[in-house]
Scaffold this motif. Structure first.
Motif, PDB file in Angstrom:
ATOM      1  N   UNK A   4       0.825  -1.210   0.000  1.00  0.00           N
ATOM      2  CA  UNK A   4       0.000   0.000   0.000  1.00  0.00           C
ATOM      3  C   UNK A   4       0.864   1.267   0.000  1.00  0.00           C
ATOM      4  N   UNK A   5       2.069   1.174  -0.531  1.00  0.00           N
ATOM      5  CA  UNK A   5       2.993   2.317  -0.657  1.00  0.00           C
ATOM      6  C   UNK A   5       3.108   3.059   0.685  1.00  0.00           C
ATOM      7  N   UNK A   6       3.471   2.300   1.716  1.00  0.00           N
ATOM      8  CA  UNK A   6       3.474   2.867   3.068  1.00  0.00           C
ATOM      9  C   UNK A   6       4.767   2.638   3.838  1.00  0.00           C
ATOM     10  N   UNK A   7       5.842   2.160   3.157  1.00  0.00           N
ATOM     11  CA  UNK A   7       7.041   1.749   3.873  1.00  0.00           C
ATOM     12  C   UNK A   7       7.978   2.927   4.137  1.00  0.00           C
ATOM     13  N   UNK A   8       8.625   2.960   5.326  1.00  0.00           N
ATOM     14  CA  UNK A   8       9.620   4.003   5.638  1.00  0.00           C
ATOM     15  C   UNK A   8      10.954   3.693   4.961  1.00  0.00           C
ATOM     16  N   UNK A   9      11.846   4.698   4.906  1.00  0.00           N
ATOM     17  CA  UNK A   9      13.095   4.556   4.152  1.00  0.00           C
ATOM     18  C   UNK A   9      14.020   3.483   4.715  1.00  0.00           C
ATOM     19  N   UNK A  10      14.079   3.373   6.050  1.00  0.00           N
ATOM     20  CA  UNK A  10      15.035   2.424   6.630  1.00  0.00           C
ATOM     21  C   UNK A  10      14.611   0.987   6.354  1.00  0.00           C
ATOM     22  N   UNK A  11      13.294   0.722   6.350  1.00  0.00           N
ATOM     23  CA  UNK A  11      12.825  -0.630   6.019  1.00  0.00           C
ATOM     24  C   UNK A  11      13.095  -0.935   4.553  1.00  0.00           C
ATOM     25  N   UNK A  12      12.835   0.046   3.672  1.00  0.00           N
ATOM     26  CA  UNK A  12      13.143  -0.141   2.256  1.00  0.00           C
ATOM     27  C   UNK A  12      14.639  -0.347   2.049  1.00  0.00           C
ATOM     28  N   UNK A  13      15.464   0.447   2.716  1.00  0.00           N
ATOM     29  CA  UNK A  13      16.907   0.342   2.553  1.00  0.00           C
ATOM     30  C   UNK A  13      17.438  -1.014   2.972  1.00  0.00           C
ATOM     31  N   UNK A  42      14.331  -5.149  -7.363  1.00  0.00           N
ATOM     32  CA  UNK A  42      14.816  -3.977  -6.636  1.00  0.00           C
ATOM     33  C   UNK A  42      13.833  -2.807  -6.748  1.00  0.00           C
ATOM     34  N   UNK A  43      13.340  -2.560  -7.948  1.00  0.00           N
ATOM     35  CA  UNK A  43      12.420  -1.437  -8.148  1.00  0.00           C
ATOM     36  C   UNK A  43      11.195  -1.579  -7.265  1.00  0.00           C
ATOM     37  N   UNK A  44      10.722  -2.807  -7.127  1.00  0.00           N
ATOM     38  CA  UNK A  44       9.513  -3.036  -6.329  1.00  0.00           C
ATOM     39  C   UNK A  44       9.693  -2.594  -4.883  1.00  0.00           C
ATOM     40  N   UNK A  45      10.933  -2.658  -4.401  1.00  0.00           N
ATOM     41  CA  UNK A  45      11.193  -2.240  -3.021  1.00  0.00           C
ATOM     42  C   UNK A  45      10.936  -0.748  -2.852  1.00  0.00           C
ATOM     43  N   UNK A  46      11.514   0.088  -3.711  1.00  0.00           N
ATOM     44  CA  UNK A  46      11.341   1.513  -3.479  1.00  0.00           C
ATOM     45  C   UNK A  46      10.042   2.062  -4.072  1.00  0.00           C
ATOM     46  N   UNK A  47       9.291   1.226  -4.801  1.00  0.00           N
ATOM     47  CA  UNK A  47       7.932   1.621  -5.178  1.00  0.00           C
ATOM     48  C   UNK A  47       6.981   1.566  -3.990  1.00  0.00           C
ATOM     49  N   UNK A  48       7.396   0.888  -2.915  1.00  0.00           N
ATOM     50  CA  UNK A  48       6.550   0.807  -1.717  1.00  0.00           C
ATOM     51  C   UNK A  48       6.704   2.024  -0.805  1.00  0.00           C
ATOM     52  N   UNK A  49       7.590   2.955  -1.158  1.00  0.00           N
ATOM     53  CA  UNK A  49       7.870   4.105  -0.286  1.00  0.00           C
ATOM     54  C   UNK A  49       6.671   5.022  -0.101  1.00  0.00           C
ATOM     55  N   UNK A  50       6.550   5.582   1.093  1.00  0.00           N
ATOM     56  CA  UNK A  50       5.419   6.472   1.365  1.00  0.00           C
ATOM     57  C   UNK A  50       5.667   7.876   0.838  1.00  0.00           C
ATOM     58  N   UNK A  51       6.870   8.141   0.321  1.00  0.00           N
ATOM     59  CA  UNK A  51       7.149   9.420  -0.333  1.00  0.00           C
ATOM     60  C   UNK A  51       8.373   9.238  -1.226  1.00  0.00           C
ATOM     61  N   UNK A  52       8.518  10.141  -2.198  1.00  0.00           N
ATOM     62  CA  UNK A  52       9.681  10.104  -3.079  1.00  0.00           C
ATOM     63  C   UNK A  52      10.965  10.292  -2.284  1.00  0.00           C
ATOM     64  N   UNK A  53      10.942  11.151  -1.292  1.00  0.00           N
ATOM     65  CA  UNK A  53      12.126  11.410  -0.467  1.00  0.00           C
ATOM     66  C   UNK A  53      12.592  10.125   0.222  1.00  0.00           C
ATOM     67  N   UNK A  54      11.660   9.361   0.765  1.00  0.00           N
ATOM     68  CA  UNK A  54      12.040   8.146   1.480  1.00  0.00           C
ATOM     69  C   UNK A  54      12.537   7.075   0.510  1.00  0.00           C
TER      70      UNK A  54
END
Length: 573
Positions: free
Chosen positions: A37-46, A254-266
C-alpha cells in the motif's frame, strides 16, 4: 549441530513467523499484496533492498571467491554510489510519479506495449535463472549440516520459500527482510571475528594480513586495461556502473522495493543508504574469505571441501587419490612451516627469501589441490568446483556451538530474503505485465481483489517451482557469486538501454525500442558466443551490460532517424 545451535535456529524461525504474521495481515488487493500500500519508511526499504541483494551467495559464494581469488571482486562495487545518485535523480522520480506496479509499465507509456512485454519477459527469464542460483547456494550449507543430498536440500529451501512468500504479502516480506538483514550483518561480524579468533596464537592479525597479501589475496585494485579481465578498476567503473544501473534501476526485484515508499524522499533515502552501506559490508565479507585462506595455512584443509564428492572420488579412483593425498599431506606440512617462518620474519634480513620460499610452497600446495579438483571433475563427468563449500566447511568443523547456529541462521536469512523478493517480483511482473493486460482483452469488467490475490499467489507458486527446478543444475557453474552476476549481465544491458531511450530520447528512439532491445540482446550473446566459437577469450562479462546498453541506444536512435526520414519523405509526396 549441538542443542544450543538448534535453539538459535528455532528462535530465528519463531521471530520470522511472528513478524511475518503480524505485519502481513489484511491484504485486500494487488497494491497491498505487491506494494505494501505504498506505506514503507526509508530504513525498512533500505534494509530490504540490501537484504534482497545480500543472498546466501554473499556469505557462501563471496567468501569462497575471496579464498580462491582474493579481494579483487570488490572492484565491481566501486560504481555503486555513482549509480545510486544517478537513479535518485532520474528513474526513481519517474517511477514514483507514474504510480506503476512494475518498472516495465513505464516503458509502455513511452515505447509502446511491445517493448513493455519484451523487457518484462527478459526480466522474467533472467531473474528466474538468478533465483535458481540463490536457492542453490544455501543448499551447500544445509547439505553439510545435515549430511543430506543437495537435491533434497534444494527442494526443501525452494519449497519453503515459495509457500512462505505466497502466503504473505510485500509488507510482511519487507519487514521480515528488515530483521533478516540485521541478522545477516550480525552474522557477518561473527564470521570475521571467528576466523581471526581461530588463527594460531603465534600469528597476529598483522602477520596474517601479511601472509594473505604475499599471495595476492589482499589486492583490491587492478589498473589492468585488458577488457578480458573481470576484476579491475576500469571494469568496475564502466561495466560495474551499467550493471548497478540496470540492477537497481530496471530489475523489478529492486524497483519493487522503493515503489513501496510512502514518499519520493524516502524512496531516494533507501538507495542512498545502500550506496554508502554496501561497500563496507562487502569489504568485510571478502576480508573474511582472505583471512580464511590464512587460517587454512595452519589448519589442514580437506583435499576437497565437498565431502560427498570427496567420498565419490576416493571410491572411483582409490589408488590415484591415495597417492595424491600423500603428496597433499607433504605439501601442506611444507607450506605450514614456510608460513610460520615467514610470519615470524618481520624485519629480519632473510625476510625476502622466506617470503619467496612461502609463496613457492603455497603454489606447490595449490597445484596439488587443483589436481584433486580435476580428478573429481573427471569422476563427475562435468566441470566442477568446490568454491561454494569452503566457508560452510569452516563453519561446521571449526566454530563452537551457538556460533554455528548464528552463522546458519544468517545464511538462511540471506537465502530467504532474496528468494522471497525474487519470487514476489516475478509474480508481480507476470500478473501485471501479462495476465491482467491480456485478460482484459477477452473478459469485460474489472477483476475482484480476491481474484487478483489468487493470481498473485499462483504466480509465486509457478515461479518458485521453475526456480527450484533450475537450481538442481546450478552446482556446475563454479562460484555462485559470479554465476548470478553473469546470468543478469546477459539481459540487464538491453533493458537499461530501453529505459535510456524512454527517458532521454522519447521523441527520437523510444518508439523503436522494441527492435533496438532485440539488437542489444543479440549483441550481448554474440559477445559471449563468438569468442567461444573461435576458441579465444572474450571480454569480461561485466562489459556485457555496457555493450547491451550502448547497442540498444544506438540502434534505437538509428532506427528512429530512418523512420523519421521515411515519414518526412512520405509527407512530401
Amino acid at each position: 549441530m549441538q542443542p544450543l545451535d538448534w535453539i538459535v535456529v528455532a528462535a530465528y524461525f519463531g521471530l520470522i513467523i511472528t513478524v511475518g504474521y503480524w505485519t502481513g495481515r489484511g491484504n485486500r488487493g494487488l497494491e497491498d499484496y505487491f506494494l505494501a500500500r505504498r506505506s514503507m519508511p526509508w530504513y525498512a526499504m533500505g534494509l530490504s533492498v540490501m537484504a534482497t541483494q545480500a543472498s546466501a551467495i554473499t556469505l557462501v559464494g563471496t567468501t569462497g571467491q575471496a579464498y580462491v581469488d582474493g579481494m579483487r571482486f570488490i572492484q565491481i562495487y566501486f560504481a555503486l554510489p555513482i549509480a545510486m545518485v544517478i537513479l535518485c535523480v532520474t528513474l526513481v522520480p519517474l517511477f514514483y510519479r507514474a504510480r506503476v506496479f512494475t518498472a516495465y509499465e513505464y516503458l509502455e507509456q513511452r515505447c509502446g506495449p511491445h517493448t513493455r512485454s519484451l523487457t518484462s519477459l527478459l526480466f522474467l527469464f533472467g531473474r528466474a535463472l538468478s533465483g535458481a542460483v540463490v536457492i542453490y547456494a544455501p543448499s551447500v550449507v544445509l547439505s553439510v549440516v545435515f549430511s543430506l543430498d543437495e537435491t533434497l536440500t534444494i527442494l526443501i529451501i525452494g519449497g519453503f520459500a515459495t509457500i512462505y512468500t505466497a502466503l504473505g504479502g510485500m509488507r510482511a516480506v519487507m519487514w521480515v527482510e528488515t530483521w533478516q538483514m540485521l541478522i545477516i550483518l550480525l552474522g557477518i561480524l561473527f564470521c570475521l571475528g571467528s576466523v581471526i579468533w581461530g588463527l594460531p596464537e603465534e600469528v597476529s592479525l598483522g602477520e596474517a594480513l601479511r601472509l594473505a597479501g604475499s599471495t595476492g589475496r589482499l589486492e583490491t585494485l587492478s589498473f589492468d586495461t585488458d577488457p578480458r579481465q573481470t576484476y579491475t578498476v576500469w571494469t568496475g567503473l564502466l561495466g560495474g556502473l551499467f550493471l548497478m544501473l540496470s540492477y537497481f534501476g530496471c530489475d523489478q526485484s529492486q524497483v519493487q522495493r522503493y515503489l513501496t515508499g510512502r514518499s519520493l524522499r524516502e524512496s531516494r533515502l533507501s538507495l542512498i543508504f545502500n550506496a554508502f552501506a554496501k561497500l563496507p559490508v562487502q569489504f568485510v565479507i571478502l576480508l573474511t574469505g582472505a583471512l580464511l585462506f590464512v587460517f587454512y595455512q595452519f589448519e589442514r584443509p580437506p583435499v576437497l571441501f565437498d565431502p560427498v564428492t570427496l567420498a565419490e572420488t576416493r571410491a572411483a579412483q582409490p589408488e590415484a587419490m591415495a597417492a595424491m593425498e600423500a603428496r597433499y599431506e607433504t605439501a601442506f606440512a611444507e607450506r605450514r612451516t614456510a608460513a610460520l617462518d615467514y610470519a615470524e620474519a618481520d624485519g629480519v634480513s632473510s625476510e625476502a627469501a622466506l617470503k619467496e620460499r612461502y609463496v613457492a610452497a603455497d603454489l606447490a600446495f595449490q597445484e596439488t589441490r587443483a589436481e584433486a579438483v580435476r580428478t573429481a571433475a573427471e569422476v563427475k563427468g562435468e566441470p566442477w568446483s568446490d568454491t561454494n563449500h569452503v566457508f560452510p566447511t569452516f563453519v561446521f568443523t571449526q566454530l563452537p556451538p551457538g556460533v554455528v547456529g548464528l552463522i546458519l541462521i544468517a545464511v538462511l536469512a540471506a537465502a530467504m530474503s532474496t528468494v522471497e523478493s525474487e519470487l514476489s517480483a516475478l509474480s508481480t511482473a507476470s500478473v501485471v505485465d501479462f495476465y491482467r493486460r491480456f485478460r482484459n482483452r477477452f473478459v469485460r469488467g474489472p477483476t475482484s481483489d480476491r481474484h487478483d490475490l489468487i493470481a498473485g499467489r499462483i504466480g509465486i507458486l509457478f515461479w518458485g517451482t521453475v526456480a527450484t527446478g533450475a537450481a538442481l543444475y546450478m552446482g556446475r557453474l563454479g562460484s555462485a557469486v559470479e554465476a548470478v552476476n553473469r546470468v543478469g549481465s546477459f539481459f540487464y544491458g538491453p533493458i537499461l538501454g530501453a529505459f535510456v531511450l524512454a527517458a532521454v530520447f522519447p521523441n527520437r528512439g523510444a518508439r523503436r525500442a522494441f527492435p533496438a532491445v532485440l539488437c542489444g540482446v543479440a549483441a550481448v550473446w554474440a559477445a559471449d558466443l563468438v569468442p567461444r566459437a573461435l576458441g579465444i577469450e572474450g571480454v569480461s562479462y561485466l562489459y556485457y551490460n555496457l555493450i547491451g546498453t550502448a547497442v540498444t541506444v544506438g540502434a534505437g536512435l538509428a532506427l528512429g532517424r530512418v523512420a523519421g526520414g521515411d515519414a518526412r519523405e512520405a509527407g512530401t509526396r
